[in-house]
Design an enzyme around this catalytic site. Structure first.
Site, PDB file in Angstrom:
ATOM      1  N   PHE A 264       0.869  -1.182   0.000  1.00  9.35           N
ATOM      2  CA  PHE A 264       0.000   0.000   0.000  1.00  9.35           C
ATOM      3  C   PHE A 264       0.899   1.222   0.000  1.00  9.35           C
ATOM      4  CE2 PHE A 264      -2.715   3.386   1.282  1.00  9.35           C
ATOM      5  CZ  PHE A 264      -3.973   3.039   0.815  1.00  9.35           C
TER       6      PHE A 264
ATOM      7  N   ASP B 195       9.238   2.897   1.619  1.00 11.29           N
ATOM      8  CA  ASP B 195       8.019   3.559   2.100  1.00 11.29           C
ATOM      9  C   ASP B 195       7.893   3.253   3.589  1.00 11.29           C
ATOM     10  OD1 ASP B 195       5.498   4.298   2.876  1.00 11.29           O
ATOM     11  OD2 ASP B 195       4.505   3.644   1.035  1.00 11.29           O
TER      12      ASP B 195
ATOM     13  N   LYS C 261       2.199  10.019   8.252  1.00 13.20           N
ATOM     14  CA  LYS C 261       1.505   9.495   9.439  1.00 13.20           C
ATOM     15  C   LYS C 261       2.010  10.095  10.755  1.00 13.20           C
ATOM     16  CE  LYS C 261      -0.385   5.169   7.593  1.00 13.20           C
ATOM     17  NZ  LYS C 261      -1.809   5.419   7.572  1.00 13.20           N
TER      18      LYS C 261
HETATM   19  N1  PMP Z   1       2.174   4.259   2.339  1.00 17.61           N
HETATM   20  C1  PMP Z   1       1.898   3.468   3.394  1.00 17.61           C
HETATM   21  C2  PMP Z   1       2.868   2.404   3.796  1.00 17.61           C
HETATM   22  C3  PMP Z   1       0.702   3.632   4.105  1.00 17.61           C
HETATM   23  O1  PMP Z   1       0.428   2.817   5.126  1.00 17.61           O
HETATM   24  C4  PMP Z   1      -0.196   4.654   3.703  1.00 17.61           C
HETATM   25  C5  PMP Z   1      -1.513   4.876   4.427  1.00 17.61           C
HETATM   26  N2  PMP Z   1      -2.064   3.811   5.067  1.00 17.61           N
HETATM   27  C6  PMP Z   1       0.145   5.464   2.618  1.00 17.61           C
HETATM   28  C7  PMP Z   1       1.343   5.236   1.953  1.00 17.61           C
HETATM   29  C8  PMP Z   1      -0.759   6.576   2.164  1.00 17.61           C
HETATM   30  O2  PMP Z   1      -0.777   7.581   3.108  1.00 17.61           O
HETATM   31  P1  PMP Z   1      -1.941   8.689   3.115  1.00 17.61           P
HETATM   32  O3  PMP Z   1      -3.201   7.988   3.502  1.00 17.61           O
HETATM   33  O4  PMP Z   1      -1.473   9.695   4.124  1.00 17.61           O
HETATM   34  O5  PMP Z   1      -1.998   9.259   1.746  1.00 17.61           O
END
Ligand code: PMP
Length: 433
Positions: free
Chosen positions: A141, A250, A279
């Site tokens: 994700f 990421d 986050k």
């Molecule tokens: N990368 C990872 C690993 C995530 O867990 C998330 C959100 N769960 C995102 C990207 C996307 O972040 P956002 O919802 O702040 O756009």
């Protein structure tokens, strides 16, 4: 218990808010303090989700609140393209000071969310390398904006009717060893076949001279809190070095102490070329970043990339203070200790509770995968479990198809953890076979 106020709020929500904004529970939050959330009718909940791995220092930490109020009196928004703002620079310096390896000398850009951080890293990789392709992994994700979504592969739901996302993205399997995509029975004997599939892709469908970057979550978050076997991330590092490919980690969910280290790559001694953050970084305010090798960032010409709100001074002040708290309150040590405690407890229960198929994770990023009697993902049961747990005062969500996601604030203590765990385990005991 009277739930009239909540019912009324949900009615208002249904006529004003799009149905795609899904809710795991029917709780209507009003207030948060430390590891607790309170709903609009005054009920208290233990927060085992932290606003999706975000409130690492707990809700309304007094130092975060103070920094936000102080900065709001001074300057709420200035826009990073109009002039210099000390909180922006201080935030970048704070990230650099805790970054792994050479990234301590790196440079970065502040943005507003995880998706935007991933978009930024994608653009940087393609620009600097002047190559069109990116390799990502299944069960990953990386966000929901069109570029980030082209990488995201934890559910087909996110992509339905959206064919034709960013071109040049290729996926190979993430080493989800509990449900091995190649049906190997043990990670010890497969020789990290998922790594071999990356090599195979480079030999067959992804010309290395066209590949700008490999992007990976050091622990797959939304995909199910999946920890890769030893050797996977170092293998990716080696492949990237061999072919001059950018390795992007990421760390949006894993970062800022969540896994017991500041960044999850440190568990495997890996230093990526670029790291994506968000986050927990903003202490609850929207803030994201990329930090990368200075030589890459120096190649991006002025104004080629930008943002109006990115690095907003209020979010930056909250973020810098959050990082200080993670260090000064020893939250990484707490995450490591209590994460091991949860894992040990759940593993010891597995023989009496066959619904717990697998327990995995690091620090306070622990997944317990629920399985049906036949070993398939218990994706219906987990929905009941989350609702039932909420009705008994614990906020919980899942990740992957059927994995309970344990991601409480890193300030949680053993008593609070046990209180929540006892409720969850009590509910899991109803599912016996
Ligand atoms: N990368 C990872 C690993 C995530 O867990 C998330 C959100 N769960 C995102 C990207 C996307 O972040 P956002 O919802 O702040 O756009």
């Amino acid at each position: 218990m009277d739930k009239r106020e909540t019912t009324n709020l949900i009615k208002r929500d249904q006529s004003a808010v799009a149905s795609t904004i899904y809710r795991y529970t029917d709780i209507a939050f009003q207030r948060g303090q430390g590891v607790y959330l309170y709903d609009i009718e005054g009920r208290e909940y233990l927060d085992f989700v932290s606003g999706i791995a975000t409130m690492n220092v707990g809700h309304s930490h007094p130092k975060v609140v103070e920094a936000i109020c102080e900065q709001a009196q001074l300057l709420i928004h200035g826009a990073c393209h109009i002039g210099y703002m000390e909180p922006y620079i201080a935030m970048m310096e704070s990230i650099k000071s805790v970054a792994p390896g050479d990234l301590k000398n790196g440079k970065g850009i502040l943005v507003n969310s995880g998706s935007e951080a991933v978009e930024t890293a994608l653009k940087l990789a393609r620009f600097v390398k002047n190559r069109p392709m990116v390799l990502a992994f299944t069960d990953s994700f990386h966000g929901r904006s069109m570029g980030a979504l082209a990488l995201t592969s934890s559910s087909p739901l996110y992509r339905k009717n959206l064919t034709g996302l960013l071109s040049g993205v290729y996926h190979t399997p993430y080493p989800y060893c509990f449900r091995c995509p190649l049906k190997h029975d043990s990670p010890d004997r497969c020789g990290i076949a998922c790594l071999n599939l990356v090599e195979k892709a480079l030999e067959t469908v992804v010309p290395v001279e066209d590949l700008a970057a490999i992007i990976v979550e050091p622990i797959a978050g939304e995909g199910g809190y999946i920890v890769p076997p030893a050797g996977f991330l170092s293998g990716l590092r080696e492949i990237c070095d061999r072919h001059d490919i950018m390795l992007i980690a990421d760390e949006i969910q894993t970062g800022f102490g969540r896994t017991g280290k500041m960044f999850a790559v440190e568990h495997w001694d890996i230093v990526p070329d670029v790291i994506c953050l968000a986050k927990a970084m903003g202490g609850g305010l929207p803030l994201g970043a990329i930090l990368g090798e200075a030589e890459y960032l120096d190649e991006w010409p002025p104004a080629a990339h930008g943002t109006t709100f990115g690095g907003n001074p209020v979010a930056c002040r909250a973020g810098s203070v959050t990082l200080e708290i993670i260090k000064s309150e020893n939250l990484m040590q707490n995450a490591e200790k209590l994460g091991d405690y949860i894992k040990d407890k759940l593993i010891s229960l597995q023989k009496d509770l066959p619904i717990i198929g697998d327990v995995r994770g690091k620090g306070l990023m622990i997944g317990a995968e629920l399985v049906n009697k036949d070993g398939t993902p218990a994706n219906e049961i987990i929905k009941e479990v989350i609702k039932e747990v909420a009705s008994q005062g614990v906020v919980l969500t899942k990740c992957g198809a059927s994995t309970i996601r344990f991601a409480p604030p890193l300030i949680i203590n053993e008593d609070q953890l046990n209180e929540g765990l006892d409720i969850i385990i009590g509910i899991l005991k109803k599912y016996q076979w």
